[in-house]
Design a protein around this motif. Structure first.
Motif, PDB file in Angstrom:
ATOM      1  N   HIS A   1      20.499 -45.927 -53.063  1.00 52.30           N
ATOM      2  CA  HIS A   1      20.898 -44.465 -51.861  1.00 52.30           C
ATOM      3  C   HIS A   1      19.459 -43.275 -51.649  1.00 52.30           C
ATOM      4  O   HIS A   1      19.333 -41.800 -52.057  1.00 52.30           O
ATOM      5  CB  HIS A   1      20.557 -43.628 -53.826  1.00 52.30           C
ATOM      6  N   ASP A   2      18.243 -44.029 -51.581  1.00 54.43           N
ATOM      7  CA  ASP A   2      17.317 -42.928 -50.507  1.00 54.43           C
ATOM      8  C   ASP A   2      16.568 -44.211 -50.026  1.00 54.43           C
ATOM      9  O   ASP A   2      15.305 -44.321 -49.655  1.00 54.43           O
ATOM     10  CB  ASP A   2      15.951 -42.850 -52.291  1.00 54.43           C
TER      11      ASP A   2
ATOM     12  N   ARG B   1      15.928 -39.633 -46.041  1.00 56.42           N
ATOM     13  CA  ARG B   1      14.805 -38.956 -45.434  1.00 56.42           C
ATOM     14  C   ARG B   1      14.892 -39.386 -44.040  1.00 56.42           C
ATOM     15  O   ARG B   1      14.978 -40.271 -43.277  1.00 56.42           O
ATOM     16  CB  ARG B   1      13.631 -38.501 -45.692  1.00 56.42           C
TER      17      ARG B   1
ATOM     18  N   THR C   1      21.492 -36.449 -48.214  1.00 56.87           N
ATOM     19  CA  THR C   1      21.151 -36.034 -48.992  1.00 56.87           C
ATOM     20  C   THR C   1      20.575 -37.634 -50.150  1.00 56.87           C
ATOM     21  O   THR C   1      20.716 -37.473 -51.249  1.00 56.87           O
ATOM     22  CB  THR C   1      22.719 -35.583 -50.249  1.00 56.87           C
TER      23      THR C   1
ATOM     24  N   TRP D   1       5.739 -37.962 -58.927  1.00 57.21           N
ATOM     25  CA  TRP D   1       5.930 -37.557 -58.296  1.00 57.21           C
ATOM     26  C   TRP D   1       6.269 -36.936 -57.527  1.00 57.21           C
ATOM     27  O   TRP D   1       7.238 -35.641 -56.771  1.00 57.21           O
ATOM     28  CB  TRP D   1       4.286 -37.739 -57.602  1.00 57.21           C
ATOM     29  N   ASP D   2       7.096 -38.571 -56.758  1.00 59.39           N
ATOM     30  CA  ASP D   2       8.091 -38.669 -55.135  1.00 59.39           C
ATOM     31  C   ASP D   2       9.379 -38.039 -55.888  1.00 59.39           C
ATOM     32  O   ASP D   2       9.707 -37.058 -55.448  1.00 59.39           O
ATOM     33  CB  ASP D   2       8.226 -39.923 -54.846  1.00 59.39           C
TER      34      ASP D   2
ATOM     35  N   LEU E   1       6.162 -42.509 -58.332  1.00 61.02           N
ATOM     36  CA  LEU E   1       7.543 -42.360 -58.474  1.00 61.02           C
ATOM     37  C   LEU E   1       8.036 -41.113 -58.769  1.00 61.02           C
ATOM     38  O   LEU E   1       8.619 -40.289 -58.399  1.00 61.02           O
ATOM     39  CB  LEU E   1       8.375 -43.467 -59.380  1.00 61.02           C
TER      40      LEU E   1
ATOM     41  N   ALA F   1      20.125 -39.253 -54.657  1.00 57.32           N
ATOM     42  CA  ALA F   1      19.110 -40.204 -55.274  1.00 57.32           C
ATOM     43  C   ALA F   1      18.818 -40.559 -57.374  1.00 57.32           C
ATOM     44  O   ALA F   1      18.492 -41.272 -57.621  1.00 57.32           O
ATOM     45  CB  ALA F   1      17.452 -40.387 -54.571  1.00 57.32           C
TER      46      ALA F   1
ATOM     47  N   ARG G   1      15.345 -43.786 -46.292  1.00 56.38           N
ATOM     48  CA  ARG G   1      13.908 -43.005 -45.843  1.00 56.38           C
ATOM     49  C   ARG G   1      13.180 -43.897 -43.961  1.00 56.38           C
ATOM     50  O   ARG G   1      13.136 -45.202 -44.258  1.00 56.38           O
ATOM     51  CB  ARG G   1      13.067 -43.146 -46.540  1.00 56.38           C
TER      52      ARG G   1
ATOM     53  N   ILE H   1       9.705 -35.243 -52.655  1.00 52.74           N
ATOM     54  CA  ILE H   1      10.127 -35.188 -51.877  1.00 52.74           C
ATOM     55  C   ILE H   1      11.887 -35.930 -51.604  1.00 52.74           C
ATOM     56  O   ILE H   1      12.534 -36.242 -50.707  1.00 52.74           O
ATOM     57  CB  ILE H   1       9.149 -36.643 -51.412  1.00 52.74           C
ATOM     58  N   MET H   2      11.551 -36.731 -52.871  1.00 53.23           N
ATOM     59  CA  MET H   2      13.503 -37.380 -52.971  1.00 53.23           C
ATOM     60  C   MET H   2      14.449 -36.299 -52.785  1.00 53.23           C
ATOM     61  O   MET H   2      14.803 -35.751 -53.337  1.00 53.23           O
ATOM     62  CB  MET H   2      13.247 -37.945 -54.259  1.00 53.23           C
ATOM     63  N   PRO H   3      15.299 -36.957 -52.195  1.00 54.81           N
ATOM     64  CA  PRO H   3      16.739 -36.841 -51.944  1.00 54.81           C
ATOM     65  C   PRO H   3      17.290 -36.925 -53.074  1.00 54.81           C
ATOM     66  O   PRO H   3      17.868 -37.687 -53.427  1.00 54.81           O
ATOM     67  CB  PRO H   3      17.541 -37.197 -50.534  1.00 54.81           C
ATOM     68  N   SER H   4      18.174 -35.410 -53.094  1.00 53.60           N
ATOM     69  CA  SER H   4      18.869 -34.943 -54.443  1.00 53.60           C
ATOM     70  C   SER H   4      19.687 -35.775 -55.235  1.00 53.60           C
ATOM     71  O   SER H   4      19.877 -36.572 -55.591  1.00 53.60           O
ATOM     72  CB  SER H   4      20.010 -33.699 -54.102  1.00 53.60           C
TER      73      SER H   4
END
Lengths: 501, 501
Positions: B240-241, B226, B223, A27-28, A25, A37, B243, A32-35
């Motif tokens: 909020h994420d 993905r 935002t 690392w993600d 999590l 979130a 995918r 990776i994570m969209p802002s």
């Protein structure tokens, strides 16, 4: 071993799974994570950290730790000892102190971003004072629980078993030799022709392909790890899933390449931990110093050597499709580029010769901050004075001075010395490895890392936490850690300019 | 509300964080994870699932559920009801049954991969018998706990509140009209000029850019989500994420594009859930049928319409740099390609006209398998006979027959009907939406999804689980779910070939 011990193993295996989940999590979050979130992810991670703390501090664990009998096996004995250390750290602090500390560092980190930008120490003084006050409380409480001095208690968080009394003589030896050595190195460098810069642009896909090629050349198992991009390069991930990151600059491929080689050193350590103990505390990597020693051994000791530069030069030409005979792409010039020394203000940009100076300053000052000998308000002046003494530079503003690093605002006191302890350990390990297995460097001249990796697997990686860092260094090199191998290495590579350095 | 209720809210907020962590780890497993980490990741996920189960079944929760008073607020009341349902499901099964079931499905899934490949039903019969036997035990135990018939207990796992008595009359209505309708549709299609195929290749970056453009056109917030690639497209992630994934075929862009539009329908549902209740059971999406209704409403009802095809055609030409006037890239031909009907063996490849036939067969047979009326050994013959009756096709082998889907080997009985309930719901929702807000389809002809999304936010997404699926459909459309809107839609689009279909 008895039932209580086995029960603890099951308990800590759950913690290991939780650590893996947190690792992925995190690392993600960076990769990776969209802002949008971010806030929710912070909550999720706090919840998982809370669970980890709950599992570790459950009343049943304290009882089991008292009753556990690991038997004669040294791994089980070390495992139980490490469980006790983790439990002691986790139970040392009252919940309110942990909470207050988390909030204070979160606030301070926010203030720091602007304060650094503006070089405005006054702006951070109130929040940083609060962080320091709480860190002192943490240090005292942890120290009482573990029978350590406050600063040793902080050190033990990052580098189990390392004490101030181990560091002081080594750093004194280093400080005694370093300023003059830097002068001699620069004098020598100035007497030689300047390195020819390599003109870009270097496309990201080509840089990435080069990074992957080199990682695998060093021994990275791509079925158990990845290479990606993040703003701040790191090596993270989980068990059997070691993920490193870098960032690319199209005008210069060297920073990303050396970053990948550095993180690959970390990754190889994680990949070389013993399979049998992967889910147990004793099976983890042995703290910050040993971890940094592995990245610096690869990046600094080996991959900036003449031997490696000789193998690397034609690979670079191929990677970037450089016509044969183009000026600057020969091994000698590549080596010069990789070993250029330039005193500067910024720690993370420093070369291996001047880097320790940045650490000596921070180590001395953070000890004084924790003990209370140095009032926080006096930090900038003290910082600038020491930088001038060691590097001959006048710090122009606190943004490039005592505010440049995130560590103190984040409450990470006791972390800095590990960087240079790692560099010294890397030098001492390489010296011993090459003495014991003379074909290591000749093999590297052919791009073959197998002899080196074999030695590291046996003497460092495979031992995990079955022994302390000082013990592992002693066993692998025949003596306690000191600065002599590092100083000799710098002298041979940068003053003598020896062929084998 | 009382203290017990508030305590439950905190408890379930932790579960929500754990669900998010599991969501990201599952996404990572399909999209990112290196192959060598698979075994360890499975252990990690099992551990997190175990924690989720522990938290949900903790003795304190049972007590709190008894004592909790949610007050008059309908959201809190529904929240408590949903907590009770989740708790009942979790506590219905003895640990050994869960364990046995997990192991049996893992074994069977493994056997299934080869058995499907070889069309070898005999090979899977022993392990699938075991899965079926254990699933029946699960169904009986859950049913006893929740006061439901065994099959209803399974349905309730995927689609809270949906009962066999809701489905049977609707599917009977559908089965009565479908075979003849399919015949009429094909006759009509054969009487028209064939669609002109669009020749590729279509590069992956262009397809991906198109997918992103369309997602955002529909209302996807980049935002908070993905788009990536995986072998089996899905919509997952966390709060909020959101995918979603797809897979690309360079010879044909339509499958990936329609896949993205489908998953975007799912994503918009998740993105439209009420912020206030995101961490609570009542704030989650309302089960499989409603979720599938949202993806099918976007993909089938709206994005295969003449209105959307008219807006889409020039966008496609731009996306793939097609010279103006190239044959086949006009709205009419695009619409023909998007609405081509072709009975086939494979459910996941079926068009919206023939898809329900695949589900009717599976629904009838899985009810009979669970009740014991159909011996498992007789499944292939029964399956092939029903497919022939509904689609007029002779199944050539079990790999393209009763072994084609992973659901039964995974123990997912009670899941299939939701696909077609979703399709019927999509049709009924669209019919109601367009009646209530006549500008919805004209806006879509201009690529403007705002009126449609606004209606869905108010009538479906924003209600989350504050009411049951049947209630939400009733409130939004003024009547119970039936097959009439779907049958009318198919008739208008595929038989009348109406301009507004």
């Amino acid at each position: 071993m008895n039932k209580a011990y086995l029960s603890l193993e099951r308990h800590f295996a759950r913690l290991s799974s939780l650590n893996d989940a947190i690792g992925i999590l995190c690392w993600d979050k960076e990769v990776i994570m969209p802002s949008g979130a971010a806030e929710r992810r912070a909550e999720n991670l706090a919840m998982l950290e809370g669970m980890r703390h709950e599992i570790l501090t459950a009343p049943a664990v304290a009882e089991l730790l008292e009753q556990a009998e690991p038997g004669d096996d040294i791994w089980r004995r070390a495992n139980l000892e490490e469980m006790r250390r983790l439990h002691a750290h986790a139970t040392a602090l009252p919940g309110e102190l942990v909470e207050a500390s988390t909030q204070a560092t979160a606030r301070c980190e926010m203030v720091w971003r602007t304060a650094r930008e503006n070089g405005d120490f006054a702006a951070i003084l109130p929040t940083l004072s609060e962080v320091l006050r709480l860190t002192r409380e943490v240090a005292v409480a942890t120290g009482e629980k573990l029978g350590l001095s406050p600063y040793d208690a902080l050190l033990d968080t990052f580098d189990p078993g390392t004490r101030q009394t181990d560091i002081d003589p080594v750093f004194t030896q280093l400080a005694a030799g370093l300023p003059e050595l830097i002068g001699t190195v620069l004098e020598k460098q100035n007497s030689l022709p300047a390195a020819t810069p390599l003109p870009g642009p270097f496309s990201v896909p080509r840089q990435e392909a080069l990074g992957r090629q080199l990682m695998q050349q060093l021994g990275f198992d791509v079925t158990r790890g990845r290479l990606d991009v993040s703003t701040h390069p790191f090596c993270g991930g989980a068990t059997h899933d070691v993920r490193l990151t870098t960032r690319y600059d199209e005008t210069d491929f060297i920073p990303a390449m050396m970053g990948v080689l550095h993180e690959t050193g970390h990754a190889l350590y994680d990949m070389g931990l013993p399979e049998t103990w992967l889910s147990q505390p004793v099976g983890q990597a042995g703290g910050m110093t040993l971890h940094e020693s592995q990245s610096l051994l690869m990046e600094m000791q080996v991959c900036r050597s003449n031997a490696f530069a000789g193998w690397l030069a034609p690979k670079l030409q191929a990677a970037f499709d450089v016509p044969a005979g183009t000026a600057g792409w020969d091994a000698q010039n590549i080596h010069r580029l990789l070993t250029h020394v330039q005193p500067g203000f910024i720690r993370v940009d420093a070369d291996e010769v001047t880097y320790p100076a940045h650490i000596l300053v921070r180590y001395e000052l953070e000890k004084a901050l924790i003990s209370g000998d140095l009032p926080l308000a006096d930090l900038p002046a003290a910082f600038n004075e020491r930088i001038h003494a060691l590097l001959g530079l006048h710090v122009p503003d606190d943004g490039r001075g005592c505010l440049q690093d995130i560590h103190w605002p984040e409450g990470l006191f006791g972390y800095f010395p590990c960087y240079t302890l790692g560099a010294l350990t890397a030098a001492q390990l390489r010296e011993a490895a090459c003495k014991q297995v003379p074909q290591i460097m000749p093999a590297i001249a052919n791009g073959d890392f197998t002899p080196l990796l074999g030695w590291l697997r046996e003497n460092v990686h495979g031992r995990a936490r079955s022994a302390s860092m000082p013990q592992i260094v002693q066993d692998a090199t025949g003596r306690k850690l000191d600065a002599s191998a590092y100083l000799a290495h710098i002298h041979r590579r940068y003053v003598e300019r020896a062929e084998d350095a």
